[in-house]
Scaffold this motif. Sequence first.
Motif, PDB file in Angstrom:
ATOM      1  N   ALA A 117       0.827  -1.211   0.000  1.00 28.72           N
ATOM      2  CA  ALA A 117       0.000   0.000   0.000  1.00 28.72           C
ATOM      3  C   ALA A 117       0.859   1.257   0.000  1.00 28.72           C
ATOM      4  N   HIS A 118       1.910   1.245   0.803  1.00 26.55           N
ATOM      5  CA  HIS A 118       2.805   2.402   0.881  1.00 26.55           C
ATOM      6  C   HIS A 118       3.418   2.699  -0.488  1.00 26.55           C
ATOM      7  N   ALA A 119       3.805   1.622  -1.196  1.00 27.46           N
ATOM      8  CA  ALA A 119       4.403   1.789  -2.523  1.00 27.46           C
ATOM      9  C   ALA A 119       3.370   2.181  -3.571  1.00 27.46           C
ATOM     10  N   ALA A 120       2.130   1.706  -3.411  1.00 26.93           N
ATOM     11  CA  ALA A 120       1.118   1.888  -4.447  1.00 26.93           C
ATOM     12  C   ALA A 120       0.424   3.238  -4.391  1.00 26.93           C
ATOM     13  N   LEU A 121       0.136   3.731  -3.197  1.00 28.92           N
ATOM     14  CA  LEU A 121      -0.733   4.898  -3.069  1.00 28.92           C
ATOM     15  C   LEU A 121      -0.252   6.141  -3.838  1.00 28.92           C
ATOM     16  N   PRO A 122       1.057   6.411  -3.897  1.00 33.37           N
ATOM     17  CA  PRO A 122       1.469   7.585  -4.682  1.00 33.37           C
ATOM     18  C   PRO A 122       1.136   7.492  -6.169  1.00 33.37           C
ATOM     19  N   GLY A 127     -10.576   7.458  -8.674  1.00 35.51           N
ATOM     20  CA  GLY A 127     -11.161   6.407  -9.489  1.00 35.51           C
ATOM     21  C   GLY A 127     -10.335   5.145  -9.563  1.00 35.51           C
ATOM     22  N   ALA A 128      -9.109   5.183  -9.062  1.00 37.05           N
ATOM     23  CA  ALA A 128      -8.258   3.990  -9.043  1.00 37.05           C
ATOM     24  C   ALA A 128      -8.700   3.053  -7.917  1.00 37.05           C
ATOM     25  N   SER A 129      -8.159   1.840  -7.920  1.00 35.74           N
ATOM     26  CA  SER A 129      -8.567   0.827  -6.950  1.00 35.74           C
ATOM     27  C   SER A 129      -7.373   0.175  -6.277  1.00 35.74           C
ATOM     28  N   PHE A 130      -7.546  -0.132  -4.982  1.00 29.37           N
ATOM     29  CA  PHE A 130      -6.598  -0.958  -4.252  1.00 29.37           C
ATOM     30  C   PHE A 130      -7.404  -2.118  -3.686  1.00 29.37           C
ATOM     31  N   VAL A 131      -7.069  -3.342  -4.105  1.00 28.14           N
ATOM     32  CA  VAL A 131      -7.817  -4.537  -3.708  1.00 28.14           C
ATOM     33  C   VAL A 131      -6.902  -5.469  -2.922  1.00 28.14           C
ATOM     34  N   THR A 132      -7.343  -5.877  -1.745  1.00 23.87           N
ATOM     35  CA  THR A 132      -6.595  -6.823  -0.923  1.00 23.87           C
ATOM     36  C   THR A 132      -7.279  -8.180  -0.953  1.00 23.87           C
ATOM     37  N   ALA A 158      -8.296  -4.514   8.972  1.00 21.11           N
ATOM     38  CA  ALA A 158      -8.106  -3.217   9.629  1.00 21.11           C
ATOM     39  C   ALA A 158      -7.253  -2.284   8.770  1.00 21.11           C
ATOM     40  N   VAL A 159      -6.230  -2.842   8.112  1.00 21.46           N
ATOM     41  CA  VAL A 159      -5.414  -2.026   7.204  1.00 21.46           C
ATOM     42  C   VAL A 159      -6.281  -1.447   6.094  1.00 21.46           C
ATOM     43  N   ASP A 160      -7.132  -2.279   5.505  1.00 22.01           N
ATOM     44  CA  ASP A 160      -7.988  -1.789   4.427  1.00 22.01           C
ATOM     45  C   ASP A 160      -8.971  -0.731   4.921  1.00 22.01           C
ATOM     46  N   GLU A 161      -9.517  -0.919   6.113  1.00 21.96           N
ATOM     47  CA  GLU A 161     -10.419   0.095   6.648  1.00 21.96           C
ATOM     48  C   GLU A 161      -9.676   1.422   6.864  1.00 21.96           C
ATOM     49  N   THR A 162      -8.414   1.313   7.275  1.00 23.08           N
ATOM     50  CA  THR A 162      -7.587   2.514   7.417  1.00 23.08           C
ATOM     51  C   THR A 162      -7.340   3.173   6.072  1.00 23.08           C
ATOM     52  N   LEU A 163      -7.030   2.353   5.054  1.00 29.19           N
ATOM     53  CA  LEU A 163      -6.772   2.898   3.720  1.00 29.19           C
ATOM     54  C   LEU A 163      -8.009   3.569   3.141  1.00 29.19           C
ATOM     55  N   ARG A 164      -9.196   3.040   3.450  1.00 25.44           N
ATOM     56  CA  ARG A 164     -10.412   3.695   2.972  1.00 25.44           C
ATOM     57  C   ARG A 164     -10.561   5.092   3.557  1.00 25.44           C
ATOM     58  N   ARG A 165     -10.142   5.253   4.803  1.00 25.65           N
ATOM     59  CA  ARG A 165     -10.189   6.579   5.414  1.00 25.65           C
ATOM     60  C   ARG A 165      -9.120   7.499   4.829  1.00 25.65           C
ATOM     61  N   GLU A 166      -7.955   6.913   4.558  1.00 22.43           N
ATOM     62  CA  GLU A 166      -6.822   7.721   4.085  1.00 22.43           C
ATOM     63  C   GLU A 166      -6.917   8.024   2.603  1.00 22.43           C
ATOM     64  N   ALA A 167      -6.983   6.966   1.785  1.00 23.41           N
ATOM     65  CA  ALA A 167      -6.979   7.154   0.334  1.00 23.41           C
ATOM     66  C   ALA A 167      -8.378   7.374  -0.219  1.00 23.41           C
ATOM     67  N   ARG A 173     -10.588   3.789  -4.496  1.00 24.25           N
ATOM     68  CA  ARG A 173     -11.501   2.759  -4.008  1.00 24.25           C
ATOM     69  C   ARG A 173     -10.688   1.631  -3.366  1.00 24.25           C
ATOM     70  N   VAL A 174     -11.021   1.281  -2.141  1.00 22.20           N
ATOM     71  CA  VAL A 174     -10.302   0.227  -1.415  1.00 22.20           C
ATOM     72  C   VAL A 174     -11.283  -0.901  -1.112  1.00 22.20           C
ATOM     73  N   THR A 175     -10.959  -2.100  -1.586  1.00 18.10           N
ATOM     74  CA  THR A 175     -11.849  -3.248  -1.452  1.00 18.10           C
ATOM     75  C   THR A 175     -11.110  -4.427  -0.836  1.00 18.10           C
ATOM     76  N   THR A 176     -11.769  -5.107   0.097  1.00 20.97           N
ATOM     77  CA  THR A 176     -11.257  -6.342   0.679  1.00 20.97           C
ATOM     78  C   THR A 176     -12.019  -7.511   0.073  1.00 20.97           C
ATOM     79  N   VAL A 177     -11.322  -8.398  -0.618  1.00 31.62           N
ATOM     80  CA  VAL A 177     -11.931  -9.620  -1.151  1.00 31.62           C
ATOM     81  C   VAL A 177     -11.607 -10.754  -0.182  1.00 31.62           C
ATOM     82  N   ALA A 178     -12.648 -11.373   0.370  1.00 31.88           N
ATOM     83  CA  ALA A 178     -12.470 -12.331   1.465  1.00 31.88           C
ATOM     84  C   ALA A 178     -13.065 -13.689   1.103  1.00 31.88           C
ATOM     85  N   PRO A 179     -12.268 -14.578   0.507  1.00 27.65           N
ATOM     86  CA  PRO A 179     -12.784 -15.912   0.180  1.00 27.65           C
ATOM     87  C   PRO A 179     -12.669 -16.878   1.350  1.00 27.65           C
TER      88      PRO A 179
END
Length: 255
Positions: A117-122, A127-132, A158-167, A173-179
């Motif tokens: 995430a640290h490397a990706a966010l810059p 409209g971009a997406s970060f998916v975990t 929790a990291v993704d919830e933090t990223l949703r607040r930050e980014a 868009r920050v999404t958690t895919v949970a299989p």
Amino acid sequence: MEALQGRRVVVTGASSGIGAAVVRAVAAAGGRVGLLARRADRLAALADEVGGHAAAADVTDPDAVTAALARLAGSLGGLDAVVAAAGTMHLGAVADTDPRRWREVFDVNVGGLLATAHAALPHLGEGASFVTISSMSGRRVPSAAGGVYAASKHAAHAVDETLRREAGARGVRVTTVAPGFVATDLMVGDAARDDVAAFRERMHDLGLTPEHVAAAVVHVLGLPPEVCVVEYALTSTAQQQQGDGAQRSSTRQQQ
């Protein structure tokens, strides 16, 4: 089939399992793909297969991830999405597990996610997406043997919830895919152990395929930019019918 036409997507953990399936699915949907993982030979072969770009790095090394992701962003001419699919799993009771395994689980599943995430966010704009790629174990503890792994996935949520607040405040868009169970070769390194073999058989009998999870990722990425899926939880109907079952093995996903 071209829902992601021209979209520039980097996938970590891309050399096998869910990560490799996501790479193929994104490419089939018209996306341009950057592949990041440890195993350079597998990574290069898959990049050639899909016409993508490869950069070898271990997600537990923040400097290496930052450099590799920057190279991929340069090769693709920017980024529209990053899919963090690198992960590891070690299963076993706390009293019976080598403490070094706990550190490895958290180094990859939490530290590696943070480094990605640290490397990706810059590189990600509105409209971009970060998916975990997390797990249904990120919302409950399925068994004593799965407790440490579940703790790492709770942290990933929790990291993704933090990223949703930050980014999210700037339109990312920050999404958690949970299989649930996914039929992969997660346990190949310990296949001779009876408990691992039994769990692997159960996982393959009841699990989703990596392609099912990859289809979920493509669906999330293909939604209009004004739509953010917060969490996409999925399981096989077979697992739903049978329940989670006991988890007593120790495994490592090859990234």
